[in-house]
Design an enzyme around this catalytic site. Sequence first.
Site, PDB file in Angstrom:
ATOM      1  N   ASP A 185      -5.114  -4.930   8.563  1.00 42.19           N
ATOM      2  CA  ASP A 185      -4.504  -3.814   9.084  1.00 42.19           C
ATOM      3  C   ASP A 185      -5.393  -2.821   9.913  1.00 42.19           C
ATOM      4  OD1 ASP A 185      -3.058  -3.964   6.017  1.00 42.19           O
ATOM      5  OD2 ASP A 185      -2.036  -4.257   7.744  1.00 42.19           O
ATOM      6  N   ASP A 239      -9.713  -4.326   5.286  1.00 41.61           N
ATOM      7  CA  ASP A 239      -8.500  -3.291   4.729  1.00 41.61           C
ATOM      8  C   ASP A 239      -8.912  -2.790   3.433  1.00 41.61           C
ATOM      9  OD1 ASP A 239      -6.213  -2.266   3.961  1.00 41.61           O
ATOM     10  OD2 ASP A 239      -5.159  -4.283   3.740  1.00 41.61           O
ATOM     11  N   ASN A 277      -8.848   3.702   5.588  1.00 44.43           N
ATOM     12  CA  ASN A 277      -8.562   2.643   6.417  1.00 44.43           C
ATOM     13  C   ASN A 277      -7.064   2.931   7.073  1.00 44.43           C
ATOM     14  OD1 ASN A 277     -10.891   1.188   5.773  1.00 44.43           O
ATOM     15  ND2 ASN A 277      -9.688   0.069   4.094  1.00 44.43           N
ATOM     16  N   TYR A 278      -6.236   3.886   6.580  1.00 42.97           N
ATOM     17  CA  TYR A 278      -4.961   3.842   7.188  1.00 42.97           C
ATOM     18  C   TYR A 278      -4.827   5.262   7.588  1.00 42.97           C
ATOM     19  CZ  TYR A 278      -4.159  -0.759   5.512  1.00 42.97           C
ATOM     20  OH  TYR A 278      -4.383  -2.041   5.246  1.00 42.97           O
ATOM     21  N   ILE A 279      -5.208   6.313   7.016  1.00 45.31           N
ATOM     22  CA  ILE A 279      -5.090   7.912   7.183  1.00 45.31           C
ATOM     23  C   ILE A 279      -5.742   8.191   8.331  1.00 45.31           C
ATOM     24  CG2 ILE A 279      -4.754  10.231   6.294  1.00 45.31           C
ATOM     25  CD1 ILE A 279      -3.923   8.921   3.823  1.00 45.31           C
TER      26      ILE A 279
END
Length: 902
Positions: free
Chosen positions: A7, A55, A857-859
């Site tokens: 991701d 990820d 990793n995502y925010i």
Amino acid sequence: MASDSSDDDRPLAGTNGYKSAQKISPAVDRKMDKLASRARPAPPNVSIRNGPVEDDAMEIDTTPNGGPKRKARSSLGQAVSYKDESDSDDGAPLAKRQKSKHKQEDSDSDDEPIARKKNGAKLPPSIKDTAMVDSSDDDQPLGTKIAQRKAAIEKSAAKKKPAPKKAIKDESDDEPLAKPKKRQSNGVSAAKKTNGVKKEESDSDAPIAKKVKKEAPAKAKVKAAAAPAKKGRLVKEESVANSAADEEEEEEYRWWDAPKKEDDSIKWNTLEHNGVLFPPAYEPLPKNVKLIYNGTPVNLHVDAEEVATFFGSMLHSTQNVENPTFQKNFFKDFKDILKETGGAKDENGKAVDIKDFAKLDFTQIFNYYKGLSDAKKARPAAEKKAEKAEKDKFEAPYMYCKWDGRKEKVGNFRVEPPGLFRGRGEHPKTGTVKKRVLPEQVTINIGKEAKVPDPPAGHKWKAVQHDNKATWLAMWQENVNGNYKYVMLAANSTVKGQADYKKFEKARELNKHIEKIRADYTAELKSEVMADRQRATAMYLIDKFALRAGNEKDTENEAETVGCCSLKFEHVTLREPNTVIFDFLGKDSIRFYNEFTVERQVFKNLKLFKKPPKADGDDIFDRLTTSQLNKHLSSYMPGLTAKVFRTYNASYTMSKLLQSLPVENITVAEKIKLYNDCNREVAVLCNHKRTVGAAHEAQMEKLGDRIKGLRYQKWRTKMMMLDLDPKLKKKKGADYFALDEDITQEWVLKHQQFLLEEQTTKIQKKFDKDNEKLAAEGKKVMKDEELKERLEVVKELEAKFKKENKTKKVEPEGKTPTVDKLEAAVNKFDERIKTLELQCADREGNKEVALGTSKINYIDPRLTVVFAKKFNVPIEKFFSKTLRDKFKWAIESVGDDDTWEF
């Protein structure tokens, strides 16, 4: 391991790393001496060009033999302290996981159980517990609640949505984020060309990081002169004072302020490094330590013995060694190596046929390595410090590389040691033997004009290449899953920072297209073309519930993990009127189980896709592949893939949750708790789960004891107030001075004894430390009489406790105590208790959710920076030192602007 694509658009950290072995331009050392923070190793994808894309992450600790170990925590034997905990462990560095061409795998460097010997010193086995994740048995899955919350956020945002110009920050790829700052000249003369490599003039030919620096400013600490070093080596700085002064002298490269390159495919022009560091050779067991089979000690070939120690040294990790799959895979590989090495023999040389795993006894091996570990822990601090200094000196040449003339930290320069593959979740290959990696398997990537690092004596590299479009420094293929492992730059390097920035900017750009994409796939849910209807349904699931896309793979050689596009008939259960139940193994073999309420048309479509003659094993989306889906998405926006939706939805959801927080008139601890609650919702949305650790209950009990201890201390303080002014009992009421019901006299006596033992331990440690310091300085050490004098305080405290228990009165402590001072102390106890109770609730809520993965990793890190600035919370509460270095671009690009939006 999961087959679905990563991701992240770029890797966060390399798997290994190194430093240049050839002579480097000496004058640039001021630009290269800034020590980067410790970075997490990153798992590679099979991409030869760009290296890993990752990820998830795991906290690791680096052992002297080069293998990481998972830190085991236990409350046994640990003293309880009432000090405030200033930070949570959510931001602790994480180790990255390795990936293959069609899947992502565990980095497989979980821990090395074997004791090694380096420079004459035996190294104890690593200790780490690998968690196997299972789903929660809640009747109401959190996924449905989070998805509903996300939908409500989007609906609310649509109503309050400002004009597009304000809502979406349009940043052209052709313009820099900010004007480049003017840089001050450091007085270095013009660069000269030497052997084709640009070289600057210097007053010394000493290697980088080892030259004596000019005097630092008066406010800086005095620097010790650096010892001369062998030419051609990049050597680690010998003192923190030197590093601090170098930071002041170094000209910082602020890439986020610099103009963008015309050709972004060229990653570097010059690259120098020292290769990789291989683990030490296996040290055979003593003759009196044997593997036992059916009660008989057996002798093994050294190669077979090493494999036996892999299992024997980790008997403490019951989650692994008691796992039938782990045992089966280990025993199969162990028998294979026994055949290759001549088998096992008893003390008389007679062959022993090892064919039943249950008859193997590894106890002697385990006790041997446990003894080594205990002995290492018991060593004096001075010895540990000396060993660390020796280890740092040995590893120094590999820690940095020279990238376009800049000194850059390498993520992980150590080749993974041999051991047993752990995997994550229910990985089918757990327990398989990881073979030792040889130089003949390693490919080096380096600049054409740079000196190629020498391989170990008697060996040669598999290949040497000069690919300046690749970001990895070395690569090899491991034997368990066939994954390619890469040595990359550290997480705080320029390359990794730019990759992170691009990833989050791409997710922000999706803001401009999301409405059209959603409108299109909503319309296509009723398409007469089956392929279009399947694609629209998959897009709906990926967008609304953050499912990974999933990739095609060779199921014979890979774990049975799936994503949205590779869902099978048995993975989806439908319940009228519109509930969909997903149950499958996702990325890293972690079970994904959740129930979602979907639109009626989506429910009808899934029902159609499961229509007979389809049965177990058949694809739900039999007319759709991930590559077809990504090709369709790229028509909306260049570079748009399914994985961008996870980053977008995580950051968008976090942004809206943070904006809706009630942060007025609350403490910093409460603000941190609210932030973590938002982070938790995002982690649940992304299915970032973890197993409840074996030590969780013990940690919670310890935290509860700390809270109880503070409440007891608060009561004692109140009793001191009463001793000064007995009339307060009538004024404030008897309840104010009452001892909490759960604090019994038995507990008080036990706690008092603990406080006495804790005080004794502190004094003993301080005494030993002072003596070590005196001995190191060549001075006379203190005698035991001095220790006895210091311990008098403990006796006085013991007498005080006895008197309090007898009289039920507590005499005031300290100089000139007053009621006001004591009441202020009571208020401080209340604050500390409240803070600990918040931490307790936070940890309990996080026991099955991994906050670190989503936060890292995502925010978008700029969301965290803005929240911290806007509500006056120190950024250290959210980002560890390592993460502050990694996200320096986010911290400094936001600056004092607390109005930045995702």
